[in-house]
Design a protein around this motif. Structure first.
Motif: not given
Length: 437
Positions: A262-269
């Motif tokens: 979830s953290a990677a998805f948020s940062a990637g977005q």
């Protein structure tokens, strides 16, 4: 090409500031911990879906105002603007109230986070949700100014608001030790600031600086409302498709990748948002120019605008491919030092960007449909790609084929390619240039 850039660069600059603001928010929150980053990430996903509802009014406004401005009919522009203000105020107020009341339930149902992540997500969302009505009205007012051909003024207003947000982040998150709540209060305060300024500017620019003239324009007109909603409804559904499915994707990512995913998805977005700055700026300028040229019955100029826009968009995608494929690890390390988050984020950037390259067609041609008021084709393309196909593919790849988060990233990439192919098909049918609004 000069006309496009003249209109689009202020929009791009404003988006850069907005993206920097969101990135700085995520960096500040990320330093508090992975749970805080994941919480704000899922809250932001929910907020994005709600705020997209503002396009129900603003999308209709940009088509109608730009066309009547192209015709030189300023009285009709004032009538439409006044009606749009009432509509955004009413719709935004309803959303504000409902979202504040049911924020926690929505977060639970959609994301099913653990109690710690839910706590931070709720702390952030319930505060920001209270300003939803201000976001709706500000979005409509900004669209009106842009449709008149002035894209610089919104840049100055929202640029100042973003700077204020960053300053308040530093003070409230760390100095006042408010953590996630501090980030939310900073966002709400900057929203109030921009709302006040944009209203002052619209009254000054369109209503001769007289509140009395502005108030007279605030008359309910079922005919104008119907026309705004006829255009805006399809555009709103189209705009909702991606963030809504994105919100469900966040839930899926959390299921298969837990906090790290979830953290990677948020940062990637947040990182990919920079890719869309130039593209969205081009799209808005193309919408304005196409609307104005259809209003003045100059269709040939519309095709020239599209050709120039696509060339600029392709260059943009080529430039961003370099950091996303070569330095993704260094980019993700800006947000966190968690090795698992960084590794997952690297895969996200590389896999998703392969498909995102094709988004130039969806965004540029989408601007043409927006400016002409023919918002049904982009909606169909978005629904098929993002709802009908992306979600099932994501579940198939991530769970059934046991690909985990990489399966989600692959589904996202494929959906962008499918949407691009569909909108190209609709554009070549040439029905957009004959749209009556």
């Amino acid at each position: 090409m000069n006309k496009i850039f003249k209109l689009s660069w202020p929009v791009m600059a404003g988006m850069i500031l907005q993206s920097l603001l969101a990135t700085v928010d995520m960096i500040f929150v990320g330093r508090l911990g992975t749970s805080q980053l994941a919480g704000v990430g899922i809250a932001t996903s929910a907020l994005t879906v709600i705020f997209v509802l503002s396009t129900l009014v603003s999308s209709g406004v940009i088509a109608l105002v730009s066309r009547y401005f192209g015709e030189g009919n300023l009285e009709e522009v004032k009538k439409i603007s006044g009606q749009a203000y009432i509509m955004s105020l009413v719709i935004g107020s309803i959303c504000s109230i409902l979202c504040c009341i049911y924020a926690k339930q929505v977060l639970k149902v959609l994301f099913n986070p653990d109690l710690t992540t839910l706590k931070y997500a709720y702390e952030f969302s319930v505060i920001v949700f209270s300003g939803t009505v201000l976001v709706f009205v500000s979005s409509t007012m900004r669209t009106i100014i842009q449709a008149l051909g002035d894209t610089k003024t919104p840049l100055y207003i929202f640029g100042l608001a973003n700077i204020l947000n960053i300053i308040l982040d530093l003070i409230l998150i760390y100095k006042c030790d408010l953590g996630v709540r501090g980030a939310a209060i900073a966002t709400l305060t900057s929203t109030i600031f921009s709302f006040i300024l944009i209203n002052i500017i619209v009254i000054k620019k369109l209503y001769e600086g007289k509140i009395s003239i502005f108030v007279k324009s605030l008359k309910i007109s079922t005919n104008i409302s119907r026309r705004i909603l006829k255009i805006g409804s399809w555009a709103c559904i189209k705009e909702l498709a991606r963030p809504f499915t994105g919100m469900l994707m966040v839930s899926l990512v959390y299921y298969v990748g837990k906090e790290a995913g979830s953290a990677a998805f948020s940062a990637g977005q947040q990182v990919l948002n920079y890719t869309f700055i130039f593209l969205n700026g081009l799209s808005i300028s193309i919408s304005i120019l196409v609307g104005q040229n259809i209003g003045s019955n100059n269709i040939d100029e519309c095709y020239k605008i599209v050709k120039s826009g696509l060339k600029l968009a392709i260059i943009n995608m080529a430039v961003f491919a370099i950091p996303y494929f070569i330095f993704p690890g260094e980019i993700m390390a800006i947000f966190t030092n968690d090795a698992e988050v960084i590794s997952t984020g690297i895969s996200y950037l590389r896999i998703v960007y392969v498909g995102v390259i094709f988004v130039v067609f969806s965004i540029i041609l989408g601007g043409v449909f927006q400016g002409s008021g023919d918002t049904l084709p982009p909606m169909i393309s978005s629904i098929v790609a993002n709802v009908v196909l992306k979600l099932p593919l994501a579940y198939l790849f991530a769970i059934n084929l046991n690909m985990g988060t990489n399966g989600v990233w692959l589904a996202v990439s494929l959906s962008v390619i499918i949407e691009a192919a569909m909108i190209i098909y609709y554009f070549k049918k040439d029905k957009w240039k004959e749209k009556v609004i």
